[in-house]
Design a protein around this motif. Structure first.
Motif, PDB file in Angstrom:
ATOM      1  N   GLY A 140       0.843  -1.192   0.000  1.00 31.33           N
ATOM      2  CA  GLY A 140       0.000   0.000   0.000  1.00 31.33           C
ATOM      3  C   GLY A 140       0.872   1.234   0.000  1.00 31.33           C
ATOM      4  O   GLY A 140       2.107   1.134  -0.048  1.00 31.33           O
ATOM      5  N   GLU A 141       0.229   2.379   0.034  1.00 31.14           N
ATOM      6  CA  GLU A 141       0.946   3.647   0.114  1.00 31.14           C
ATOM      7  C   GLU A 141       1.809   3.647   1.375  1.00 31.14           C
ATOM      8  O   GLU A 141       1.296   3.753   2.484  1.00 31.14           O
ATOM      9  N   ASN A 142       3.115   3.487   1.180  1.00 32.81           N
ATOM     10  CA  ASN A 142       4.056   3.513   2.300  1.00 32.81           C
ATOM     11  C   ASN A 142       3.835   2.354   3.297  1.00 32.81           C
ATOM     12  O   ASN A 142       4.179   2.463   4.455  1.00 32.81           O
ATOM     13  N   ASN A 199      10.783   5.469   7.428  1.00 35.74           N
ATOM     14  CA  ASN A 199       9.540   6.243   7.572  1.00 35.74           C
ATOM     15  C   ASN A 199       8.347   5.547   6.922  1.00 35.74           C
ATOM     16  O   ASN A 199       7.572   6.172   6.209  1.00 35.74           O
ATOM     17  N   SER A 200       8.213   4.280   7.179  1.00 34.34           N
ATOM     18  CA  SER A 200       7.100   3.538   6.606  1.00 34.34           C
ATOM     19  C   SER A 200       6.505   2.612   7.662  1.00 34.34           C
ATOM     20  O   SER A 200       7.053   2.458   8.745  1.00 34.34           O
ATOM     21  N   THR A 201       5.376   2.031   7.292  1.00 31.40           N
ATOM     22  CA  THR A 201       4.728   1.063   8.179  1.00 31.40           C
ATOM     23  C   THR A 201       5.032  -0.333   7.665  1.00 31.40           C
ATOM     24  O   THR A 201       4.737  -0.648   6.515  1.00 31.40           O
ATOM     25  N   VAL A 202       5.653  -1.125   8.482  1.00 36.98           N
ATOM     26  CA  VAL A 202       6.080  -2.451   8.061  1.00 36.98           C
ATOM     27  C   VAL A 202       5.384  -3.507   8.909  1.00 36.98           C
ATOM     28  O   VAL A 202       5.415  -3.448  10.136  1.00 36.98           O
ATOM     29  N   THR A 203       4.734  -4.447   8.237  1.00 44.23           N
ATOM     30  CA  THR A 203       4.131  -5.585   8.936  1.00 44.23           C
ATOM     31  C   THR A 203       5.008  -6.799   8.707  1.00 44.23           C
ATOM     32  O   THR A 203       5.255  -7.191   7.571  1.00 44.23           O
ATOM     33  N   LEU A 204       5.509  -7.344   9.792  1.00 45.06           N
ATOM     34  CA  LEU A 204       6.353  -8.535   9.697  1.00 45.06           C
ATOM     35  C   LEU A 204       5.498  -9.755   9.974  1.00 45.06           C
ATOM     36  O   LEU A 204       4.818  -9.826  10.996  1.00 45.06           O
ATOM     37  N   GLN A 205       5.497 -10.678   9.031  1.00 44.04           N
ATOM     38  CA  GLN A 205       4.837 -11.962   9.256  1.00 44.04           C
ATOM     39  C   GLN A 205       5.935 -13.004   9.352  1.00 44.04           C
ATOM     40  O   GLN A 205       6.685 -13.207   8.405  1.00 44.04           O
ATOM     41  N   VAL A 206       6.021 -13.625  10.497  1.00 45.54           N
ATOM     42  CA  VAL A 206       7.132 -14.525  10.767  1.00 45.54           C
ATOM     43  C   VAL A 206       6.590 -15.911  11.087  1.00 45.54           C
ATOM     44  O   VAL A 206       5.651 -16.054  11.866  1.00 45.54           O
ATOM     45  N   THR A 207       7.185 -16.916  10.472  1.00 44.73           N
ATOM     46  CA  THR A 207       6.808 -18.296  10.807  1.00 44.73           C
ATOM     47  C   THR A 207       8.071 -19.140  10.868  1.00 44.73           C
ATOM     48  O   THR A 207       9.165 -18.687  10.530  1.00 44.73           O
ATOM     49  N   ARG A 246      17.089  -1.103  -4.962  1.00 43.20           N
ATOM     50  CA  ARG A 246      17.248  -2.545  -4.775  1.00 43.20           C
ATOM     51  C   ARG A 246      16.122  -3.311  -5.463  1.00 43.20           C
ATOM     52  O   ARG A 246      16.042  -4.523  -5.313  1.00 43.20           O
ATOM     53  N   GLY A 247      15.232  -2.594  -6.124  1.00 40.82           N
ATOM     54  CA  GLY A 247      14.144  -3.252  -6.822  1.00 40.82           C
ATOM     55  C   GLY A 247      12.992  -3.595  -5.901  1.00 40.82           C
ATOM     56  O   GLY A 247      12.160  -4.430  -6.216  1.00 40.82           O
ATOM     57  N   GLY A 248      12.945  -2.911  -4.751  1.00 47.09           N
ATOM     58  CA  GLY A 248      11.844  -3.120  -3.832  1.00 47.09           C
ATOM     59  C   GLY A 248      11.824  -4.501  -3.233  1.00 47.09           C
ATOM     60  O   GLY A 248      10.827  -4.932  -2.716  1.00 47.09           O
ATOM     61  N   ASP A 249      12.939  -5.167  -3.315  1.00 49.55           N
ATOM     62  CA  ASP A 249      12.968  -6.532  -2.791  1.00 49.55           C
ATOM     63  C   ASP A 249      14.283  -6.732  -2.058  1.00 49.55           C
ATOM     64  O   ASP A 249      15.276  -6.081  -2.338  1.00 49.55           O
ATOM     65  N   SER A 250      14.266  -7.622  -1.130  1.00 48.15           N
ATOM     66  CA  SER A 250      15.507  -7.921  -0.441  1.00 48.15           C
ATOM     67  C   SER A 250      16.079  -9.202  -1.000  1.00 48.15           C
ATOM     68  O   SER A 250      15.357 -10.060  -1.479  1.00 48.15           O
ATOM     69  N   GLU A 251      17.398  -9.276  -0.922  1.00 48.03           N
ATOM     70  CA  GLU A 251      17.969 -10.460  -1.551  1.00 48.03           C
ATOM     71  C   GLU A 251      18.052 -11.624  -0.584  1.00 48.03           C
ATOM     72  O   GLU A 251      17.942 -11.482   0.586  1.00 48.03           O
TER      73      GLU A 251
END
Lengths: 58, 169
Positions: B64-66, B89-97, B164-169
């Motif tokens: 979503g937006e930010n 400066n963004s909202t990050v939701t971490l889903q961890v399993t 980084r292409g909006g992705d982590s390596e």
């Protein structure tokens, strides 16, 4: 304070209007404990907890 | 019944203290919006993580937006992706399993901390500030390599994140 307790020891404490008993030392201790508790709570909650990064908001 | 004035005083103080404790926690929930880690996600098949659309490829995604979501898998002994790269400066939701045993997910030095249970998805939402780097540690004993189990969370500037292409390596 110790003297007052000694005086009371022999009498019945029924009337409630006995001699003056002012445990000012106990009051002072409780006051000091109270201040320590309030300061510790403010530090733990507002400084250590809310002051950290990445507070969980959802 | 006669109650000494001092005793009334410290009874009142203890009531004030209880109300203040409840009040500050209420303030934390209403003001800064502090939340608990809830059981909001449905269970998944811990053995079938490779087929799960979120966790077969652990990554960070813009939703979503930010707003970003990071899908993180904990395993003996590490976290994927490493590093988890999210924008500042963004909202990050971490889903961890987890794909094996119970782990912990604690972003060291911060309030972001949750258990990671195989078959469950732990969801925590945080707000990032300035670019910085955090370490992630496992805080549930998970086996012989528990003490070396670590991850990284990199908060980078928006432009660097896009490079980084909006992705982590």
């Amino acid at each position: 304070m110790g003297q007052n307790e000694a005086v009371h020891a022999g009498t019945e404490d029924g009337g409630g209007d006995a001699e003056e008993f002012d445990p000012i030392g106990t009051l002072t201790l409780i006051g000091i404990y109270f201040v320590i508790l309030v300061l510790a709570w403010v530090y733990i909650y507002f400084v250590e907890f809310l002051g950290r990064d990445l507070v969980i908001v959802g | 019944m006669h109650i000494h004035a001092y005793e009334k005083l410290w009874l009142a103080l203890s009531i004030v203290l209880i109300l203040a404790l409840i009040g500050t926690v209420t303030y934390g929930a209403v003001g800064p919006g502090v939340a608990m880690v809830a059981d909001s996600q449905s269970t998944i098949d811990a053995g079938g993580i490779d087929e799960d659309e979120r966790f077969s490829e652990p990554r960070v995604e813009q939703v979503g937006e930010n707003e970003y979501e990071a899908y993180v898998v904990a395993y003996q002994f590490g976290f994927e992706p490493t590093p988890i790269v999210v924008p500042a400066n963004s909202t990050v939701t971490l889903q961890v399993t987890s794909r094996d045993v119970i782990h912990g997910f604690e972003v060291a030095g911060t309030s972001a901390n949750t258990m990671v249970v195989p078959g469950e998805v732990s969801e925590i939402t945080v707000e990032t500030d300035e670019p910085t780097e955090y370490g992630i540690v496992c805080n549930e004993y998970c086996g012989a390599g528990h003490h070396v189990m670590e991850g990284k969370l990199h908060v980078v500037s928006q432009s660097e994140f896009e490079n980084r292409g909006g992705d982590s390596e």
